[in-house]
Design a protein around this motif. Sequence first.
Motif, PDB file in Angstrom:
ATOM      1  N   ASP A  36       0.811  -1.224   0.000  1.00  0.00           N
ATOM      2  CA  ASP A  36       0.000   0.000   0.000  1.00  0.00           C
ATOM      3  C   ASP A  36       0.843   1.271   0.000  1.00  0.00           C
ATOM      4  OD1 ASP A  36      -2.667  -1.305   0.313  1.00  0.00           O
ATOM      5  OD2 ASP A  36      -1.720  -2.024   2.161  1.00  0.00           O
ATOM      6  N   GLY A  37       2.177   1.118   0.140  1.00  0.00           N
ATOM      7  CA  GLY A  37       3.048   2.278   0.090  1.00  0.00           C
ATOM      8  C   GLY A  37       3.924   2.494   1.307  1.00  0.00           C
ATOM      9  N   LEU A  38       3.755   1.705   2.357  1.00  0.00           N
ATOM     10  CA  LEU A  38       4.637   1.851   3.524  1.00  0.00           C
ATOM     11  C   LEU A  38       6.060   1.454   3.151  1.00  0.00           C
ATOM     12  CD1 LEU A  38       2.499   0.350   6.428  1.00  0.00           C
ATOM     13  CD2 LEU A  38       3.367   2.675   6.274  1.00  0.00           C
ATOM     14  N   LEU A  54      -1.865  10.637   9.816  1.00  0.00           N
ATOM     15  CA  LEU A  54      -1.213   9.609  10.607  1.00  0.00           C
ATOM     16  C   LEU A  54       0.237   9.493  10.163  1.00  0.00           C
ATOM     17  CD1 LEU A  54      -1.659   7.416  12.764  1.00  0.00           C
ATOM     18  CD2 LEU A  54      -2.176   5.843  10.910  1.00  0.00           C
ATOM     19  N   TRP A  55       1.157   9.657  11.098  1.00  0.00           N
ATOM     20  CA  TRP A  55       2.596   9.549  10.856  1.00  0.00           C
ATOM     21  C   TRP A  55       3.022   8.173  11.325  1.00  0.00           C
ATOM     22  CZ3 TRP A  55       5.742  13.802   9.184  1.00  0.00           C
ATOM     23  CH2 TRP A  55       4.999  14.960   8.901  1.00  0.00           C
ATOM     24  N   VAL A  64       3.653   9.401   5.903  1.00  0.00           N
ATOM     25  CA  VAL A  64       2.545  10.247   6.324  1.00  0.00           C
ATOM     26  C   VAL A  64       1.325   9.767   5.547  1.00  0.00           C
ATOM     27  CG1 VAL A  64       1.680  12.595   6.563  1.00  0.00           C
ATOM     28  CG2 VAL A  64       4.150  12.161   6.624  1.00  0.00           C
ATOM     29  N   PHE A  65       0.281   9.384   6.276  1.00  0.00           N
ATOM     30  CA  PHE A  65      -0.927   8.834   5.661  1.00  0.00           C
ATOM     31  C   PHE A  65      -2.054   9.848   5.806  1.00  0.00           C
ATOM     32  CE2 PHE A  65      -4.648   5.841   5.905  1.00  0.00           C
ATOM     33  CZ  PHE A  65      -4.583   5.410   4.600  1.00  0.00           C
ATOM     34  N   ASP A  66      -2.635  10.252   4.676  1.00  0.00           N
ATOM     35  CA  ASP A  66      -3.718  11.239   4.673  1.00  0.00           C
ATOM     36  C   ASP A  66      -5.100  10.601   4.641  1.00  0.00           C
ATOM     37  OD1 ASP A  66      -3.959  10.321   2.073  1.00  0.00           O
ATOM     38  OD2 ASP A  66      -3.381  12.206   1.141  1.00  0.00           O
ATOM     39  N   THR A  69      -3.510   7.868   0.748  1.00  0.00           N
ATOM     40  CA  THR A  69      -2.198   7.454   0.251  1.00  0.00           C
ATOM     41  C   THR A  69      -1.107   7.726   1.290  1.00  0.00           C
ATOM     42  OG1 THR A  69      -1.822   9.610  -0.772  1.00  0.00           O
ATOM     43  CG2 THR A  69      -2.801   7.911  -2.164  1.00  0.00           C
ATOM     44  N   PHE A  70       0.012   7.038   1.108  1.00  0.00           N
ATOM     45  CA  PHE A  70       1.196   7.230   1.939  1.00  0.00           C
ATOM     46  C   PHE A  70       2.193   8.105   1.190  1.00  0.00           C
ATOM     47  CE2 PHE A  70      -0.496   3.243   3.589  1.00  0.00           C
ATOM     48  CZ  PHE A  70      -0.373   3.441   4.956  1.00  0.00           C
ATOM     49  N   ARG A  71       2.788   9.068   1.897  1.00  0.00           N
ATOM     50  CA  ARG A  71       3.892   9.863   1.387  1.00  0.00           C
ATOM     51  C   ARG A  71       5.094   9.519   2.256  1.00  0.00           C
ATOM     52  NH1 ARG A  71       4.973  15.120   3.090  1.00  0.00           N
ATOM     53  NH2 ARG A  71       2.899  15.093   3.975  1.00  0.00           N
TER      54      ARG A  71
END
Length: 127
Positions: A36-38, A54-55, A64-66, A69-71
Amino acid sequence: MRKHCRVPFLLALLHFVLVHGVLSQILPFRVYTTRDGLPSNTITSLYQDSRGFLWVGTDEGLSVFDGMTFRNVAQEHGLPWGRVSNVVESKHQPGVFWIATHGGGIAKLFEGTLTHISLQSSPHADI
């Protein structure tokens, strides 16, 4: 006489369990992974900021999850060390985040810019 006192209690307990069990909600539950992007499946810290993001600290960086999506923030983005042990938002300056790494000191993240702060002369001596 004692047997007769237990029956109403057991009936009341059964009624409580059935009524509240039927009316309770089952909340949605989702497991997020690297697919999922982690950056890693090993989570080392969690923090929810003032905006509700969520950090997620991992042993390979920070996400950082909005809600969608994860950044990711990793060493190639300026993070001093991959393993993140804690993340907090400044109470005095919302939007300023302090990221503690295991072995690399701390970093300050503000408006996309990371500033590294070493705690000792050897980066591997930091906690």
